[in-house]
Design a protein around this motif. Structure first.
Motif, PDB file in Angstrom:
ATOM      1  N   PHE A  21       1.551   2.234   8.684  1.00 59.93           N
ATOM      2  CA  PHE A  21       1.699   1.051   8.693  1.00 59.93           C
ATOM      3  C   PHE A  21       1.125   0.398   9.881  1.00 59.93           C
ATOM      4  CE2 PHE A  21       5.747   2.696  10.113  1.00 59.93           C
ATOM      5  CZ  PHE A  21       6.122   1.772  11.333  1.00 59.93           C
ATOM      6  N   ASP A  22       0.869  -1.187   9.970  1.00 59.18           N
ATOM      7  CA  ASP A  22       0.337  -1.824  10.708  1.00 59.18           C
ATOM      8  C   ASP A  22       1.314  -2.486  11.460  1.00 59.18           C
ATOM      9  OD1 ASP A  22      -2.336  -1.396   9.786  1.00 59.18           O
ATOM     10  OD2 ASP A  22      -2.287  -3.350   8.813  1.00 59.18           O
ATOM     11  N   ASP A  23       2.471  -2.883  11.180  1.00 58.78           N
ATOM     12  CA  ASP A  23       3.301  -3.395  11.859  1.00 58.78           C
ATOM     13  C   ASP A  23       4.668  -3.591  11.003  1.00 58.78           C
ATOM     14  OD1 ASP A  23       3.398  -5.818  10.282  1.00 58.78           O
ATOM     15  OD2 ASP A  23       1.869  -6.682  11.407  1.00 58.78           O
ATOM     16  N   SER A  24       5.681  -3.776  11.795  1.00 58.73           N
ATOM     17  CA  SER A  24       6.980  -3.706  11.290  1.00 58.73           C
ATOM     18  C   SER A  24       7.260  -4.701   9.813  1.00 58.73           C
ATOM     19  CB  SER A  24       8.292  -3.892  12.035  1.00 58.73           C
ATOM     20  OG  SER A  24       7.943  -5.251  12.814  1.00 58.73           O
ATOM     21  N   ARG A  25       6.651  -5.664  10.049  1.00 59.61           N
ATOM     22  CA  ARG A  25       6.637  -6.819   8.815  1.00 59.61           C
ATOM     23  C   ARG A  25       5.983  -6.150   7.637  1.00 59.61           C
ATOM     24  NH1 ARG A  25       6.264 -12.960   8.954  1.00 59.61           N
ATOM     25  NH2 ARG A  25       5.932 -13.145   6.736  1.00 59.61           N
ATOM     26  N   GLU A  26       4.815  -5.279   7.800  1.00 61.43           N
ATOM     27  CA  GLU A  26       3.976  -4.849   6.885  1.00 61.43           C
ATOM     28  C   GLU A  26       5.189  -3.525   6.244  1.00 61.43           C
ATOM     29  OE1 GLU A  26      -0.223  -3.287   5.874  1.00 61.43           O
ATOM     30  OE2 GLU A  26       0.691  -1.653   6.974  1.00 61.43           O
ATOM     31  N   LEU A  27       5.608  -2.613   6.932  1.00 62.21           N
ATOM     32  CA  LEU A  27       6.644  -1.611   6.629  1.00 62.21           C
ATOM     33  C   LEU A  27       7.850  -2.337   5.748  1.00 62.21           C
ATOM     34  CD1 LEU A  27       7.631   1.271   6.385  1.00 62.21           C
ATOM     35  CD2 LEU A  27       8.708   0.900   8.821  1.00 62.21           C
ATOM     36  N   ILE A  28       8.416  -3.399   6.367  1.00 60.89           N
ATOM     37  CA  ILE A  28       9.558  -3.985   5.444  1.00 60.89           C
ATOM     38  C   ILE A  28       8.843  -4.650   4.136  1.00 60.89           C
ATOM     39  CG2 ILE A  28      10.867  -5.890   5.330  1.00 60.89           C
ATOM     40  CD1 ILE A  28      11.410  -5.746   8.406  1.00 60.89           C
ATOM     41  N   GLN A  29       7.685  -5.051   4.038  1.00 61.34           N
ATOM     42  CA  GLN A  29       7.172  -5.430   2.628  1.00 61.34           C
ATOM     43  C   GLN A  29       6.890  -4.439   1.700  1.00 61.34           C
ATOM     44  OE1 GLN A  29       7.186  -8.864   1.536  1.00 61.34           O
ATOM     45  NE2 GLN A  29       7.049  -7.556  -0.381  1.00 61.34           N
ATOM     46  N   ASP A  33       8.419  -3.560  -1.834  1.00 57.95           N
ATOM     47  CA  ASP A  33       7.666  -3.063  -2.901  1.00 57.95           C
ATOM     48  C   ASP A  33       8.137  -2.019  -3.813  1.00 57.95           C
ATOM     49  OD1 ASP A  33       5.863  -5.284  -2.535  1.00 57.95           O
ATOM     50  OD2 ASP A  33       4.358  -4.155  -1.680  1.00 57.95           O
ATOM     51  N   VAL A  34       8.409  -1.123  -2.925  1.00 55.55           N
ATOM     52  CA  VAL A  34       8.932   0.358  -3.417  1.00 55.55           C
ATOM     53  C   VAL A  34      10.099   0.109  -4.265  1.00 55.55           C
ATOM     54  CG1 VAL A  34       9.716   2.730  -2.843  1.00 55.55           C
ATOM     55  CG2 VAL A  34       7.428   1.769  -1.976  1.00 55.55           C
ATOM     56  N   LEU A  35      11.065  -0.417  -3.681  1.00 52.49           N
ATOM     57  CA  LEU A  35      12.276  -0.798  -4.134  1.00 52.49           C
ATOM     58  C   LEU A  35      12.296  -1.593  -5.697  1.00 52.49           C
ATOM     59  CD1 LEU A  35      14.497  -1.675  -1.117  1.00 52.49           C
ATOM     60  CD2 LEU A  35      14.647   0.330  -2.670  1.00 52.49           C
ATOM     61  N   ASP A  77      -2.593 -11.099  -1.243  1.00 53.10           N
ATOM     62  CA  ASP A  77      -3.393 -11.113   0.125  1.00 53.10           C
ATOM     63  C   ASP A  77      -2.903 -10.020   1.015  1.00 53.10           C
ATOM     64  OD1 ASP A  77      -1.025 -12.059   0.784  1.00 53.10           O
ATOM     65  OD2 ASP A  77      -1.908 -13.802   1.794  1.00 53.10           O
ATOM     66  N   ARG A  78      -2.202  -9.061   0.587  1.00 54.51           N
ATOM     67  CA  ARG A  78      -1.936  -8.029   1.599  1.00 54.51           C
ATOM     68  C   ARG A  78      -2.047  -6.568   0.802  1.00 54.51           C
ATOM     69  NH1 ARG A  78       3.090  -6.274  -0.300  1.00 54.51           N
ATOM     70  NH2 ARG A  78       4.045  -7.559  -1.663  1.00 54.51           N
ATOM     71  N   PRO A  79      -1.755  -5.425   1.589  1.00 53.63           N
ATOM     72  CA  PRO A  79      -1.529  -4.319   0.995  1.00 53.63           C
ATOM     73  C   PRO A  79      -0.173  -4.024   0.299  1.00 53.63           C
ATOM     74  CG  PRO A  79      -2.378  -4.082   3.134  1.00 53.63           C
ATOM     75  CD  PRO A  79      -1.800  -5.500   3.150  1.00 53.63           C
ATOM     76  N   VAL A  80      -0.172  -3.201  -0.411  1.00 53.29           N
ATOM     77  CA  VAL A  80       1.204  -2.900  -1.400  1.00 53.29           C
ATOM     78  C   VAL A  80       1.725  -1.535  -1.145  1.00 53.29           C
ATOM     79  CG1 VAL A  80       0.638  -5.214  -2.926  1.00 53.29           C
ATOM     80  CG2 VAL A  80      -0.190  -2.645  -3.446  1.00 53.29           C
ATOM     81  N   GLY A  81       3.103  -1.437  -1.555  1.00 51.86           N
ATOM     82  CA  GLY A  81       3.578  -0.119  -1.523  1.00 51.86           C
ATOM     83  C   GLY A  81       3.628   0.380  -2.880  1.00 51.86           C
TER      84      GLY A  81
END
Length: 91
Positions: A21-29, A33-35, A77-81
């Motif tokens: 992941f790029d940063d903690s914000r991306e990891l949280i998002q 998504d997964v949840l 506008d972002r990668p997704v889980g």
């Protein structure tokens, strides 16, 4: 006559491992998504994944770097889980 025309939409998708992941914000998002995807899977099909771990969660990046999450939501506008590898589903 367009009734016999078959339209196909092909998109290139790159995947990244959850650990990239790029940063903690991306990891949280990604985890949100997964949840949401897992909840939708349970609500729509009464299926639990059965083996969620860092190897069964991936980050999708679409050809334009944009997309929606596994639940069909997102601003695009972002990668997704996403959850993959349904070898041990629980009904």
């Amino acid at each position: 006559d367009t009734s016999s025309t078959v339209l196909r939409r092909v998109r290139q998708v790159k995947t990244r491992s959850l650990v990239h992941f790029d940063d903690s914000r991306e990891l949280i998002q990604i985890m949100i998504d997964v949840l949401k995807a897992h909840k939708r899977l349970f609500d729509d099909a009464d299926i639990l994944h059965g083996d969620i771990n860092p190897n069964t969660i991936v980050i999708f990046e679409f050809d334009n770097g944009k997309g929606k999450n596994s639940a069909g939501e997102g601003d695009g506008d972002r990668p997704v889980g996403a959850i993959v590898d349904f070898d041990e589903p629980v009904k």
